[in-house]
Design a protein around this motif. Structure first.
Motif, short mmCIF file in Angstrom:
data_model
loop_
_atom_site.label_atom_id
_atom_site.label_comp_id
_atom_site.label_asym_id
_atom_site.label_seq_id
_atom_site.Cartn_x
_atom_site.Cartn_y
_atom_site.Cartn_z
N LYS A 37 0.77 -1.13 0.05
CA LYS A 37 -0.20 -0.22 -0.22
C LYS A 37 0.78 1.10 -0.12
N GLY A 38 2.32 1.38 -0.06
CA GLY A 38 3.02 2.21 -0.01
C GLY A 38 3.35 3.10 1.07
N LEU A 39 2.87 2.28 2.48
CA LEU A 39 2.92 2.98 3.50
C LEU A 39 4.54 2.91 4.00
N TYR A 40 4.90 3.95 4.88
CA TYR A 40 6.26 4.19 5.27
C TYR A 40 6.35 4.79 6.70
N ILE A 41 7.63 4.59 7.36
CA ILE A 41 7.94 5.33 8.36
C ILE A 41 9.42 5.78 8.10
N LYS A 42 9.44 7.00 8.24
CA LYS A 42 10.93 7.66 8.07
C LYS A 42 11.32 8.24 9.17
N LEU A 43 12.73 8.09 9.61
CA LEU A 43 13.56 8.59 10.57
C LEU A 43 14.48 9.66 10.02
#
Length: 419
Positions: A37-43
């Motif tokens: 689904k193109g979900l992300y978590i960016k740090l």
């Protein structure tokens, strides 16, 4: 997956009650669904203006209900003085129990900070958690003291060579003629070659090659010659014998080329074209100066640290590049560089702190440097200053990638033409 509506209070309560059990029990399945689904978590980690900024972003909008719950948990977390108290009172094991927030606040307290350093905001596209940690004041003072000491003790970095000083003197003399300046430059074969090389580069886009130093001086103008002297003189003094220094100079020239093209595309200011080019060449002076430190000076600095009881980590911070912008600016001031060039060096990582008079210059050098860092894979689009991008009418990652592709091809072409 379960057909629950996040905005519906009853559905939200039902979903949260079994969230951990459902997801952790089949984590690989849900990670694959997130990827599809193109979900992300960016740090994102940055040190800016003596502050450590930590951001965690995900591309799911936080609901108003969740924001209220989060801020309520933050307010309640003030009552706990240690983890044992929190564990004894926060017994709910659901995702919304807030134990993670409590632990975060306790960690901030341990560092002498409060929950005001942490915030969660939301937009229609992302949820962003931010932690702002000011660097320890004592550490900053130590770094500042040692930076000044390095500059004061760099005896291997004298004033500019006499031939350059003579040209500068003629430039500043209102009675001087362009022919006088050209004659003085022509007495230095290396300086003459450098000037002709720049005039015949893509920077000036001439219809035919210029071989006459007199014609070149007229073409570049007084401002251009001044800037040429700053970059040429610095390189003469600092040199490029080592691989590290050659790499730094290559990065500097690329930054200069990108800065020049940013102005050519977005500002079309002739004076700014000259200024940003030399600003790009010299923005990392502090790193180059540090790579130039001789063993004798190194021992003097270590002895100074010992005498002043400065921790060894202070010198290690500087060796790793911390405060290089300030060190470069201090050297530039020692060499009587103009204020705009000093500002470009000092604030090329922190454009928002630059003096208003040099805002365009500093922002251009900052953005050109970020383009280079993005190309090298050292930063991501999210780390670009949004205000600077807005000032250049850059609105998307795709736009940056298009500009970077053009600039990179132009830089490679120019290098091939000069070989």
């Amino acid at each position: 997956m379960r057909g629950l509506d996040l905005a519906n209070p009853e559905d939200y309560k039902e979903g949260m009650s079994g969230f951990k059990e459902n997801t952790l029990g089949n984590i690989a399945h849900y990670l694959q669904l997130q990827k599809e689904k193109g979900l992300y978590i960016k740090l994102i980690l940055q040190i800016k203006n003596n502050i450590i900024n930590i951001e965690v972003r995900n591309n799911v909008a936080v609901t108003k209900t969740e924001l209220i719950r989060i801020h309520d948990k933050l307010a309640r977390s003030r009552q706990y003085s240690n983890l044992e108290d929190a564990l004894s009172q926060v017994l709910d094991d659901s995702e919304g129990a807030g134990l993670g927030l409590v632990i975060l606040v306790l960690m901030l307290k341990k560092m002498g900070l409060d929950e005001d350093c942490f915030d969660i905001t939301g937009s229609d596209k992302e949820t962003i958690a931010k932690i702002i940690i000011p660097l320890e004041q004592a550490r900053l003072e130590n770094i500042s003291i040692l930076s000044s000491t390095i500059v004061d003790n760099v005896n291997s970095l004298p004033q500019f060579p006499e031939n350059i000083l003579l040209v500068q003197k003629l430039i500043n003399d209102p009675n001087s003629e362009m022919t006088d300046i050209a004659r003085q430059i022509s007495m230095d074969p290396a300086l003459t070659a450098d000037l002709l090389k720049i005039v015949n580069s893509a920077q000036y886009m001439l219809a035919k090659k210029v071989d006459s130093i007199s014609e070149a001086v007229k073409m570049v103008g007084i401002r251009g010659i001044k800037n040429l002297l700053y970059s040429y003189g610095t390189q003469k003094i600092l040199g490029d014998e080592t691989a590290d220094k050659k790499s730094l100079w290559e990065h500097s020239y690329k930054t200069a080329f990108y800065a020049f093209n940013l102005i050519k595309n977005f500002r079309k200011d002739r004076n700014l074209l000259d200024d940003v080019y030399v600003g790009g060449i010299l923005h990392d002076m502090g790193k180059i100066v540090f790579s130039n430190i001789h063993p004798e000076l190194l021992n003097n600095i270590k002895n100074f640290c010992s005498e002043k009881n400065l921790p060894t980590s202070t010198f290690e911070d500087l060796s790793a590049g911390m405060n290089h912008a300030e060190i470069g600016a201090l050297i530039a001031e020692k060499w009587n560089f103009p204020e705009g060039l000093v500002a470009a060096i000092r604030f090329h990582h922190d454009p928002t702190s630059a003096p208003a008079d040099y805002k365009d210059l500093v922002e251009t050098v900052y953005l050109a440097n970020m383009f280079c860092e993005l190309e090298a894979g050292n930063v991501t689009f999210d780390q670009f200053d949004p205000a600077v991008l807005a000032n250049f009418s850059i609105t998307s990652r795709k736009q940056i990638e298009g500009l970077l592709e053009r600039f990179s091809m132009g830089f490679k072409k120019e290098n091939q033409n000069q070989k």
